[in-house]
Design a protein around this motif. Structure first.
Motif: not given
Length: 168
Positions: A57-82
């Motif tokens: 049986v599944r005892n415990r589980e979790h999954y973490t999604a990552k979303v980056n935010f890129l400016d017009g030059e492709g540079k990461r300006v932020g990130t969200v972890s869920l």
């Protein structure tokens, strides 16, 4: 003064994967295969509450999604972890952040999913015919066997893993 007396020997073994599991669908398929096929020869039992408990049986589980935010030059300006408790919540939460214009504006960039940075964790509780419970825990990068006593358990899990191409 009383001494502690060892009553059991619980062991842990880890297999580091050469290549991380590609995506959450592949990960879930792997976990479901173990639950459905029961390759370790586990047995069901009746719990203390009188309810039937499946062999694996599944005892415990979790999954973490990552979303980056890129400016017009492709540079990461932020990130969200869920971190989410299920795959359905993982997908829904990631989609919500990807579509949220308010968050994108606050971050100052466009939302881009960071698949390689995402993490998956699922711990299975397995009931050995000897009556002992042990755990097989999957992440994107490892497979861990824990709380087992009999080396035959490790041998069985290892033999199975040796025949699963994604677990090299």
């Amino acid at each position: 003064m009383a001494d502690f007396v060892q009553t059991t020997v619980n062991k842990t073994a880890v297999r580091d994967l050469a290549v991380p599991i590609a995506d959450v669908t592949s990960f879930n398929n792997l976990v479901e295969t173990v639950i459905d096929d029961n390759p370790f020869g586990c047995v069901g039992y009746t719990g203390a509450d009188g309810e039937a408990v499946a062999p694996v049986v599944r005892n415990r589980e979790h999954y973490t999604a990552k979303v980056n935010f890129l400016d017009g030059e492709g540079k990461r300006v932020g990130t969200v972890s869920l971190q989410s408790p299920t795959i359905a919540a993982f997908e829904a939460n990631a989609a919500a952040v990807m579509e949220d214009a308010t968050i994108a504006a606050a971050m100052g960039g466009e939302a881009v999913r960071n698949g390689p940075g995402e993490t998956y964790y699922c711990q299975l509780r397995c009931h050995d015919p000897s009556g002992d419970d042990y755990y097989v825990t999957f992440t994107r990068k490892t497979v861990r066997i824990s709380s087992y006593q009999d080396d035959a358990i490790r041998t069985a899990v290892e033999a199975w893993a040796d025949n699963v191409g994604t677990l090299d």
